[in-house]
Each structure stands twice: as C-alpha cells, then as structure tokens.
Design a protein around this motif. Structure first.
Motif, PDB file in Angstrom:
ATOM      1  N   PHE A  35      -1.074   8.701   4.908  1.00  0.00           N
ATOM      2  CA  PHE A  35      -1.824   9.959   5.007  1.00  0.00           C
ATOM      3  C   PHE A  35      -0.878  11.138   5.194  1.00  0.00           C
ATOM      4  CE2 PHE A  35      -5.780   7.544   5.937  1.00  0.00           C
ATOM      5  CZ  PHE A  35      -6.647   8.266   5.130  1.00  0.00           C
ATOM      6  N   ALA A  36       0.176  10.936   5.979  1.00  0.00           N
ATOM      7  CA  ALA A  36       1.141  12.012   6.207  1.00  0.00           C
ATOM      8  C   ALA A  36       1.830  12.403   4.904  1.00  0.00           C
ATOM      9  CB  ALA A  36       2.161  11.588   7.254  1.00  0.00           C
ATOM     10  N   ARG A  39      -0.573  14.443   2.799  1.00  0.00           N
ATOM     11  CA  ARG A  39      -0.677  15.826   3.271  1.00  0.00           C
ATOM     12  C   ARG A  39       0.576  16.626   2.915  1.00  0.00           C
ATOM     13  NH1 ARG A  39      -2.805  13.182   7.902  1.00  0.00           N
ATOM     14  NH2 ARG A  39      -0.786  13.406   8.953  1.00  0.00           N
ATOM     15  N   PRO A  42       0.534  16.930  -1.582  1.00  0.00           N
ATOM     16  CA  PRO A  42      -0.838  16.720  -2.061  1.00  0.00           C
ATOM     17  C   PRO A  42      -0.992  16.745  -3.577  1.00  0.00           C
ATOM     18  CG  PRO A  42      -0.584  18.923  -1.141  1.00  0.00           C
ATOM     19  CD  PRO A  42       0.682  18.187  -0.831  1.00  0.00           C
ATOM     20  N   VAL A 240      -8.377   9.945  -3.059  1.00  0.00           N
ATOM     21  CA  VAL A 240      -7.597  10.090  -1.829  1.00  0.00           C
ATOM     22  C   VAL A 240      -7.057   8.746  -1.343  1.00  0.00           C
ATOM     23  CG1 VAL A 240      -7.730  10.706   0.620  1.00  0.00           C
ATOM     24  CG2 VAL A 240      -8.820  12.155  -1.104  1.00  0.00           C
TER      25      VAL A 240
END
Length: 270
Positions: A35-36, A39, A42, A240
């Motif tokens: 997830f990092a 982010r 992106p 995602v």
C-alpha cells in the motif's frame, strides 16, 4: 541489498540464493508496504491495476454465456499473476532505491533477463493450459445442474449447490495453485533483481515455501482473498488490489532472500 550502478547486469555466475525464515505476521507487513508503494507511485501502479481489471472484464464479457471457460480463465489469472506483475516489481525496486516513479522503464523490465523469464513464462503457460483442460473435464464430469449464465452460476456457487462439483473443482484447482505458488513466490523478482537463471529461481522459491510453510500459507490466503474481493467488486477492486499484491510480492522477496554480499555476484542496475 544489491549494489547498483549504471552499467547493466554482470555476466558472473550467481550464487544460489540464501532463503531466510520469516514470522507469521510478515505477509501483513508486505501488504502494508505494498500500500505504501501504491501511495508513493500511484500513476504507474494504477496503470497496471487498470490492465488487470480490463483483462478480468474482457474475460467476463467474452465468455459470459460459457461460464466453464470463465472459471478456468479467471482462476488462471492467479496462476499467471507473478509474470504479469513484473512491472509492479520494478516500480517497488525503483522506489526502494529512491529513483523516480516512471512507467516507461517498467514496461520493458523483462528484457533485463529475457531468456530466463521466457523459460518461466513457458512453464506457467503450460501449467495454465493443463489447468484449463482439467477445469473443463471437471465441469463435464461433475457439473450436473442446468447451464445458466455467469451470474446464475455464481449464485449456485454461493448457495453451495452441487457440492460434489465444488469439492472436486476446488481440490483440482488447489493442486495446480500450490504447484505454481511454490515455483513462483520469489522466482520472478530473483530473475529481475539478480539475473538469476529460471531453474535456480524456481528451486529457491520452492525452498522459501518449504522453510516458511506457515507464513507462506498466510501469504497465499491473502493473495486469494484480495483477488476474490477484486473480482466480486465487478473487477473495480482489481485496480487497487492487484498493484498492492504485486508491490507486496516484491517485499516478500526482499524479506525471504538474504542480500548478496559479494560484489561480483550482484546485479548492476540500468
């Protein structure tokens, strides 16, 4: 961590990778790091996410009234995932090195070790074709209900109708998934990161599973769960979740394989 410079991969023979033990909570950390990375980078990450979602939608649309093919191709989606996620591995690698998050360099990352990645792709392709055939055979032998469209088929699955079919289908699928997971959990990152050959990479991947059965089971469950959520959200979740899984797989490789300390055995970066 591997040393880097601007010269490209060295030709020296690579040592056999040293596999480390990790704790059962490690897969959760890998997902968090994934997830990092999403982010932090992106745009290129979501590009691959949209590609995954588009493939899922295409399969569903083309085979809407032939759900037996949809089931085989959708489950094959998991089998081919490690190969399809190479660009995401490269994004994580570049972010790890403090390099810019660009899409262009990730599109041709396979050229870094094309021969061995090609061998691995052939192996996965053969397994996928065998699984697709086995899936059709299971449908022909055990699926006894009237042939509905895809939504009707999913309704029957969720209602646990035709339990004999479900048991056989998922047992056969689990066998193929275990084989692919064992051979691919760290093999592609190894081939990209260290210019490792395909056979050694797959053997090291099997060794990682054998040395960490508990954490690898958790990791496999997380991959399947995130993929199912992506499909059940009409493929939108794949945009995602698939980048997260791809980035997390890179961090799994980093935790599971000890760094190379000998300069002569490292892969120099483009």
């Amino acid at each position: 961590m591997s040393q880097q410079n601007e010269a490209g991969p060295v030709a020296d023979e690579q040592p056999f990778p040293s596999v480390r033990e990790v704790d059962a909570a490690a897969p959760l950390r890998w997902v968090s790091r994934g997830f990092a990375d999403l982010r932090a980078c992106p745009i290129p990450s979501l590009f691959y996410g949209f590609c995954f979602a588009a493939m899922g939608l295409l399969v569903t649309m083309v085979f809407e009234h032939a759900y037996e093919y949809t089931a085989a191709l959708t489950s094959g989606f998991l089998l081919l995932g490690p190969f399809l996620a190479m660009g995401l591995y490269e994004i994580s690698r570049r972010h790890e090195l403090g390099q810019s998050c660009e899409l262009r360099p990730t599109l041709t990352v396979w050229t870094r070790n094309a021969g061995n990645i090609g061998i691995f792709a052939v192996v996965l392709g053969i397994v996928f074709l065998v699984w697709a055939r086995a899936s059709l055979v299971v449908f022909a032998l055990f699926y006894t209900n009237e042939l509905p469209n895809l939504s009707g088929f999913l309704t029957q699955l969720l209602a646990l109708e035709n339990i004999e079919f479900l048991l056989v289908y998922f047992s056969v699928g689990m066998l193929f998934a275990t084989i692919v997971f064992a051979a691919s959990v760290i093999s592609v990152p190894l081939m990209l990161d260290r210019n490792q050959d395909a056979i050694t990479s797959m053997l090291a991947s099997i060794g990682a599973l054998a040395r960490n059965p508990g954490p690898m089971l958790v990791w496999a469950i997380l991959i399947v769960a995130l993929t199912i959520v992506g499909f059940l959200s009409f493929h939108l979740g794949l945009v995602v979740l698939m980048p997260v899984v791809g980035h997390a797989s890179w961090h799994a490789y980093r935790d599971l394989v000890a760094p190379v300390t000998e300069p002569s055995a490292t892969l120099k970066r483009p």
